[in-house]
Design a protein around this motif. Structure first.
Motif, PDB file in Angstrom:
ATOM      1  N   LYS A 164       0.843  -1.208   0.000  1.00 58.06           N
ATOM      2  CA  LYS A 164       0.000   0.000   0.000  1.00 58.06           C
ATOM      3  C   LYS A 164       0.872   1.250   0.000  1.00 58.06           C
ATOM      4  O   LYS A 164       0.603   2.201  -0.738  1.00 58.06           O
ATOM      5  N   GLN A 165       1.914   1.228   0.827  1.00 55.83           N
ATOM      6  CA  GLN A 165       2.840   2.363   0.886  1.00 55.83           C
ATOM      7  C   GLN A 165       3.525   2.575  -0.460  1.00 55.83           C
ATOM      8  O   GLN A 165       3.635   3.708  -0.941  1.00 55.83           O
ATOM      9  N   LEU A 166       3.970   1.490  -1.086  1.00 60.07           N
ATOM     10  CA  LEU A 166       4.643   1.593  -2.387  1.00 60.07           C
ATOM     11  C   LEU A 166       3.715   2.173  -3.450  1.00 60.07           C
ATOM     12  O   LEU A 166       4.149   2.948  -4.302  1.00 60.07           O
ATOM     13  N   LEU A 167       2.444   1.806  -3.402  1.00 55.82           N
ATOM     14  CA  LEU A 167       1.484   2.331  -4.376  1.00 55.82           C
ATOM     15  C   LEU A 167       1.248   3.826  -4.194  1.00 55.82           C
ATOM     16  O   LEU A 167       1.011   4.535  -5.169  1.00 55.82           O
ATOM     17  N   VAL A 168       1.314   4.288  -2.971  1.00 56.87           N
ATOM     18  CA  VAL A 168       1.135   5.713  -2.703  1.00 56.87           C
ATOM     19  C   VAL A 168       2.365   6.496  -3.167  1.00 56.87           C
ATOM     20  O   VAL A 168       2.242   7.583  -3.727  1.00 56.87           O
ATOM     21  N   GLU A 169       3.541   5.913  -2.979  1.00 57.13           N
ATOM     22  CA  GLU A 169       4.793   6.615  -3.270  1.00 57.13           C
ATOM     23  C   GLU A 169       5.261   6.483  -4.723  1.00 57.13           C
ATOM     24  O   GLU A 169       6.110   7.263  -5.156  1.00 57.13           O
ATOM     25  N   THR A 228      -3.737   1.040  -8.285  1.00 53.46           N
ATOM     26  CA  THR A 228      -4.076   1.938  -7.194  1.00 53.46           C
ATOM     27  C   THR A 228      -4.917   1.189  -6.170  1.00 53.46           C
ATOM     28  O   THR A 228      -5.468   0.122  -6.463  1.00 53.46           O
ATOM     29  N   LEU A 229      -5.013   1.759  -5.008  1.00 52.42           N
ATOM     30  CA  LEU A 229      -5.845   1.185  -3.955  1.00 52.42           C
ATOM     31  C   LEU A 229      -7.305   1.460  -4.285  1.00 52.42           C
ATOM     32  O   LEU A 229      -7.633   2.500  -4.847  1.00 52.42           O
ATOM     33  N   GLN A 251      -7.529  -6.088  -3.340  1.00 52.19           N
ATOM     34  CA  GLN A 251      -8.528  -5.582  -4.286  1.00 52.19           C
ATOM     35  C   GLN A 251      -8.020  -4.338  -5.009  1.00 52.19           C
ATOM     36  O   GLN A 251      -8.745  -3.362  -5.206  1.00 52.19           O
ATOM     37  N   LEU A 252      -6.736  -4.402  -5.420  1.00 50.16           N
ATOM     38  CA  LEU A 252      -6.157  -3.298  -6.171  1.00 50.16           C
ATOM     39  C   LEU A 252      -6.821  -3.204  -7.537  1.00 50.16           C
ATOM     40  O   LEU A 252      -7.275  -4.209  -8.089  1.00 50.16           O
ATOM     41  N   ILE A 253      -6.876  -1.996  -8.051  1.00 52.09           N
ATOM     42  CA  ILE A 253      -7.495  -1.791  -9.363  1.00 52.09           C
ATOM     43  C   ILE A 253      -6.523  -1.050 -10.261  1.00 52.09           C
ATOM     44  O   ILE A 253      -5.607  -0.387  -9.791  1.00 52.09           O
ATOM     45  N   LYS A 254      -6.728  -1.197 -11.558  1.00 48.07           N
ATOM     46  CA  LYS A 254      -5.936  -0.452 -12.534  1.00 48.07           C
ATOM     47  C   LYS A 254      -6.793   0.698 -13.042  1.00 48.07           C
ATOM     48  O   LYS A 254      -7.937   0.508 -13.425  1.00 48.07           O
ATOM     49  N   ARG A 304       2.893  -2.397 -13.621  1.00 49.79           N
ATOM     50  CA  ARG A 304       2.828  -3.855 -13.760  1.00 49.79           C
ATOM     51  C   ARG A 304       3.144  -4.535 -12.437  1.00 49.79           C
ATOM     52  O   ARG A 304       3.781  -3.955 -11.560  1.00 49.79           O
ATOM     53  N   GLN A 305       2.755  -5.794 -12.338  1.00 51.78           N
ATOM     54  CA  GLN A 305       3.087  -6.588 -11.160  1.00 51.78           C
ATOM     55  C   GLN A 305       4.604  -6.668 -10.995  1.00 51.78           C
ATOM     56  O   GLN A 305       5.124  -6.609  -9.876  1.00 51.78           O
TER      57      GLN A 305
END
Length: 152
Positions: A11-16, A63-64, A49-52, A21-22
């Motif tokens: 979650k932190q990595l997605l924010v930063e 993204t979350l 439940q991440l979405i693109k 891609r995976q």
């Protein structure tokens, strides 16, 4: 690294970062000294439940999901009240019998609640096999789930 710690870091990595891609997530984790496989990241994406979402340049990034007020424990309780048939344990395993069609939902909800006693769940149409970390954990989970199923 435990799953809940990995999920927190993801979650932190997605924010930063902008993650397309995976493989990007695998690489970002590796940069932090954490080795994970693409298969693990794929499972994490499903569980979180991440979405693109589309970007202006036509690409997509992970993204979350929008925060939703869903109490997973209450959802599990309601589902068990409607679908529970029986439960039994053997050593570290707990087997739940549920109404046909409810196995995958119950298994998914149990994993989302993330009980520390549970190692993994698998299911089919009407059965959930819960692999616990100990026999005591299996007894605790059986009691917990049976209590949920019987509460009004």
């Amino acid at each position: 690294m435990k799953k809940h710690e990995r999920h927190k870091l993801l979650k932190q990595l997605l924010v930063e970062n902008t993650v397309y891609r995976q493989e990007d997530l695998v690489n970002l984790m590796a940069q932090r000294g954490i080795e994970v496989t693409q298969a693990t990241i794929s499972r994490d994406i499903k569980q979180l439940q991440l979405i693109k979402v589309p970007l202006n340049d036509g690409s997509y990034r992970y993204t979350l999901p929008s925060e939703k007020e869903v109490d997973t424990t209450m959802k599990l309780k309601k589902t068990l009240q409607d679908a529970f048939v029986d439960a039994d344990i053997h050593n570290e395993m707990c087997v739940l019998k549920v109404q046909p069609g409810n196995g995958p939902t119950v298994s998914s909800l149990i994993e989302q609640v993330d009980y520390p006693e549970i190692f993994a769940c698998i299911s089919d149409d009407d059965t959930v096999m819960i692999f616990n970390r100990s026999t005591q954990g299996a007894v605790k989970i059986q009691d917990k789930l049976e209590t949920m199923a019987s509460e009004n």
